[in-house]
Design a protein around this motif. Structure first.
Motif, mmCIF file in Angstrom:
data_model
loop_
_atom_site.group_PDB
_atom_site.id
_atom_site.type_symbol
_atom_site.label_atom_id
_atom_site.label_comp_id
_atom_site.label_asym_id
_atom_site.label_seq_id
_atom_site.Cartn_x
_atom_site.Cartn_y
_atom_site.Cartn_z
ATOM 1 N N HIS A 14 15.049 3.331 72.308
ATOM 2 C CA HIS A 14 15.556 2.242 71.471
ATOM 3 C C HIS A 14 16.222 2.067 70.521
ATOM 4 O O HIS A 14 17.069 3.327 71.137
ATOM 5 C CB HIS A 14 14.282 1.383 70.376
ATOM 6 C CG HIS A 14 13.768 1.937 69.341
ATOM 7 N ND1 HIS A 14 12.855 1.664 68.630
ATOM 8 C CD2 HIS A 14 14.359 3.790 68.917
ATOM 9 C CE1 HIS A 14 12.928 3.003 67.695
ATOM 10 N NE2 HIS A 14 13.536 4.140 67.868
ATOM 11 N N HIS A 27 18.215 6.146 71.316
ATOM 12 C CA HIS A 27 17.402 7.849 71.595
ATOM 13 C C HIS A 27 15.957 7.153 70.975
ATOM 14 O O HIS A 27 15.439 6.044 71.595
ATOM 15 C CB HIS A 27 17.476 7.961 69.797
ATOM 16 C CG HIS A 27 16.621 7.034 68.992
ATOM 17 N ND1 HIS A 27 16.973 6.278 68.605
ATOM 18 C CD2 HIS A 27 15.773 7.396 68.247
ATOM 19 C CE1 HIS A 27 16.061 5.368 67.327
ATOM 20 N NE2 HIS A 27 15.267 6.006 67.470
ATOM 21 N N HIS A 29 11.630 8.249 72.064
ATOM 22 C CA HIS A 29 10.192 8.919 71.292
ATOM 23 C C HIS A 29 9.233 9.296 71.764
ATOM 24 O O HIS A 29 9.222 8.133 73.403
ATOM 25 C CB HIS A 29 9.932 7.851 69.796
ATOM 26 C CG HIS A 29 10.604 7.653 68.895
ATOM 27 N ND1 HIS A 29 10.717 8.193 67.760
ATOM 28 C CD2 HIS A 29 11.927 6.468 68.879
ATOM 29 C CE1 HIS A 29 11.501 7.760 67.129
ATOM 30 N NE2 HIS A 29 12.252 6.724 67.192
ATOM 31 N N GLU A 98 9.357 0.262 64.761
ATOM 32 C CA GLU A 98 7.516 0.823 64.837
ATOM 33 C C GLU A 98 6.857 -0.107 64.246
ATOM 34 O O GLU A 98 6.110 -0.181 65.266
ATOM 35 C CB GLU A 98 7.907 2.454 64.155
ATOM 36 C CG GLU A 98 8.013 3.964 65.213
ATOM 37 C CD GLU A 98 9.270 3.732 65.164
ATOM 38 O OE1 GLU A 98 10.090 3.074 63.988
ATOM 39 O OE2 GLU A 98 10.605 4.281 66.036
HETATM 40 ZN ZN LIG Z 1 13.493 5.128 66.599
#
Ligand SMILES: [Zn+2]
Length: 143
Positions: A14, A27, A29, A98
């Motif tokens: 994202h 980047h 996760h 998030e």
């Molecule tokens: Zn992130």
């Protein structure tokens, strides 16, 4: 009150609009999603909710729609280029933080009828976002 949790792995990319520095760059996760279900009673098998139904619904959606996707806001200028290349992109109406991912998963899980108490998205081992049931919401007792 009975609670159970189920954990899902979620690898995604994202970038955050309106940010500067690293969060503004694309980047990835390797996150952990923790779904907590809650009910005052247990079903006839002694469960808060059948784990197989959790896997078949929200677990399947996470795996098929979110996992290994690039998750972007619908206003992200990268979208037209990625779409023209048939890249795997999940488009949100909000910035893909998030916090918004936790609410997205919560909303999807409740849409499947799961008695969701909270959704946690651990994007690193040190940080997490949590979306919890609104206390005004009625409890879902379908199991
Ligand atoms: Zn992130």
């Amino acid at each position: 009150m009975h609670c159970t949790t189920q954990t899902f792995n979620l690898c995604y990319g994202h970038r955050l609009l309106g940010e500067t520095g690293k969060p503004s760059q694309v980047h990835g996760h390797s996150a952990t999603v923790i779904l907590t279900l809650q009910n005052t009673t247990l079903n006839e098998r002694g469960q808060v909710y059948p784990k197989t139904k959790v896997e078949e619904t929200i677990g399947s959606w996470i795996t098929n729609d979110l996992d290994h996707s690039l998750i972007l806001c619908n206003t992200d200028p990268l979208l037209p280029a990625l779409n023209s290349l048939n890249e795997r992109v999940y488009v949100m109406h909000e910035n893909p933080t998030e916090e918004n991912l936790a609410r997205l998963i919560y909303t999807r899980a409740t849409g499947y009828g799961l008695p969701v108490e909270s959704v946690e998205v651990w994007d690193t081992e040190n940080t997490r976002a949590i979306y919890t049931r609104d206390p005004e919401e009625t409890e879902n007792t379908d199991a």
